[in-house]
Design a protein around this motif. Structure first.
Motif, short mmCIF file in Angstrom:
data_model
loop_
_atom_site.label_atom_id
_atom_site.label_comp_id
_atom_site.label_asym_id
_atom_site.label_seq_id
_atom_site.Cartn_x
_atom_site.Cartn_y
_atom_site.Cartn_z
N VAL A 70 33.78 38.01 41.36
CA VAL A 70 34.87 38.92 41.69
C VAL A 70 36.21 38.39 41.22
CG1 VAL A 70 36.08 40.08 43.60
CG2 VAL A 70 33.58 39.87 43.63
N VAL A 71 36.41 37.07 41.24
CA VAL A 71 37.69 36.48 40.82
C VAL A 71 37.61 36.13 39.34
CG1 VAL A 71 38.19 35.57 43.11
CG2 VAL A 71 36.95 34.16 41.47
N ASP A 72 38.76 36.03 38.68
CA ASP A 72 38.80 35.70 37.26
C ASP A 72 38.83 34.18 37.07
OD1 ASP A 72 41.41 34.83 37.79
OD2 ASP A 72 42.32 36.67 37.04
N GLU A 73 38.96 33.73 35.82
CA GLU A 73 38.90 32.30 35.52
C GLU A 73 40.03 31.52 36.18
OE1 GLU A 73 38.81 31.95 31.31
OE2 GLU A 73 36.78 32.76 31.11
N GLN A 74 41.14 32.19 36.49
CA GLN A 74 42.26 31.52 37.15
C GLN A 74 42.16 31.60 38.68
OE1 GLN A 74 42.88 33.66 34.39
NE2 GLN A 74 42.82 31.76 33.18
N GLY A 75 41.06 32.18 39.16
CA GLY A 75 40.88 32.29 40.59
C GLY A 75 41.60 33.45 41.22
N HIS A 76 42.09 34.39 40.41
CA HIS A 76 42.80 35.55 40.92
C HIS A 76 41.82 36.67 41.25
CE1 HIS A 76 46.32 33.91 38.31
NE2 HIS A 76 46.29 33.34 39.50
N SER A 80 38.07 36.86 49.65
CA SER A 80 36.65 36.92 49.97
C SER A 80 36.43 37.59 51.32
CB SER A 80 36.05 35.51 49.98
OG SER A 80 34.70 35.54 50.34
N GLY A 81 35.44 38.49 51.36
CA GLY A 81 35.06 39.14 52.60
C GLY A 81 35.82 40.41 52.91
N THR A 82 36.87 40.71 52.16
CA THR A 82 37.64 41.93 52.40
C THR A 82 36.90 43.13 51.84
OG1 THR A 82 38.88 41.73 50.33
CG2 THR A 82 39.79 40.62 52.28
N ARG A 86 34.36 43.33 48.60
CA ARG A 86 33.00 43.87 48.65
C ARG A 86 32.82 45.00 47.65
NH1 ARG A 86 33.73 42.85 54.26
NH2 ARG A 86 34.47 44.99 54.61
N GLN A 87 33.81 45.87 47.51
CA GLN A 87 33.70 46.97 46.56
C GLN A 87 33.64 46.47 45.12
OE1 GLN A 87 33.15 50.26 47.02
NE2 GLN A 87 32.87 49.68 49.17
N ALA A 88 34.44 45.44 44.82
CA ALA A 88 34.42 44.86 43.47
C ALA A 88 33.06 44.23 43.18
CB ALA A 88 35.54 43.83 43.32
#
Length: 246
Positions: A70-76, A80-82, A86-88
């Motif tokens: 769900v997060v990109d390579e930069q951690g953006h 988690s858990g929202t 969950r939709q992503a």
């Protein structure tokens, strides 16, 4: 029928009046596509795959086959858990599943570790999970109160059926499967439990060639055209644990 091909006709649970659907056999297992060298397992019974789809298992298979980042390579990304997270995750997993093409699965229940609770063994069939060497196979344990499944082992290069031996290592029954060398040659491999998992590849150690004709139960016999299998849907469905009678 091709020479050397043994075909097992599996009775349904309804026909036999039981949940398992057992056919007693006392012959070695053979194959037409590759004549195994060395001993073959002695099949005591063939157990038909379960005819009812399992939504809990389907979710576990999707999560393993299509991990979501769900997060990109930069951690953006969403927290988690929202609900957004969950939709992503669902969106990514669904798209990856659809790109993989049609998939089907078959499964059985069996107590592998002697705790009187059935594990689930499953195989997934399709271009995403299968090659000339075989398909993916899985062993799952049920979570607390039948909520979810815990992955015990994932096996590549699985050639059906999966034979469950009475012989044990670290409290779990040994598994036996075929290994393909080339179009005309192969052998049977024994997969012992190491205390945490079964070997992930039957063609490499710690899996080892079968040295004697061990007796056992044959599961996941998807080579039999009459064996039930189920579509693995890409869209998430309502998850309810199936009755224990399955």
């Amino acid at each position: 029928m091709a020479p050397g091909k043994l075909r097992f006709r599996i009775c349904t649970a309804a026909a036999l009046g039981s949940a398992a659907g057992l056919l007693t056999l006392a012959v070695p297992l053979g194959t037409a596509s590759a004549q195994p060298s060395g001993p073959a397992p002695r099949i005591r019974q063939t157990v038909a795959p379960i005819t009812t789809p399992n939504r809990v298992l389907e979710e576990a298979l999707r999560q393993d086959l299509f991990p979501a980042a769900v997060v990109d390579e930069q951690g953006h990304g969403p927290d988690s858990g929202t609900a957004e997270w969950r939709q992503a995750e669902i969106h990514q997993r669904r798209n990856a599943c659809r790109a993989a093409g049609p998939l089907r699965y078959a499964y059985n229940r069996i107590d592998l570790n002697g705790d009187r609770q059935d594990e689930l063994v499953a195989t997934v069939i399709g271009r995403h999970t299968c090659g000339t060497g075989g398909c993916n196979a899985y062993v799952f344990q049920s979570g607390p109160q039948d909520r979810g499944l815990r992955l015990v082992s994932r096996m590549s290069l699985f050639k059906p059926p999966l034979v469950v031996s009475d012989q044990r290592h670290n409290g779990w029954r040994d598994l036996i499967t075929r290994v393909r060398i080339d179009a005309g040659h192969g052998y049977y491999a024994r997969l012992p439990f190491n205390g945490r998992a079964y070997p992930s590849n039957p063609s490499t150690p710690p899996a080892e060639p079968l040295r004697r004709a061990l007796p056992g139960l044959a599961l996941l016999d998807t080579d039999d055209d009459s064996s039930p299998s189920h579509p693995l849907p890409c869209d998430r469905t309502t998850i309810t644990a199936p009755p224990r009678s399955l």
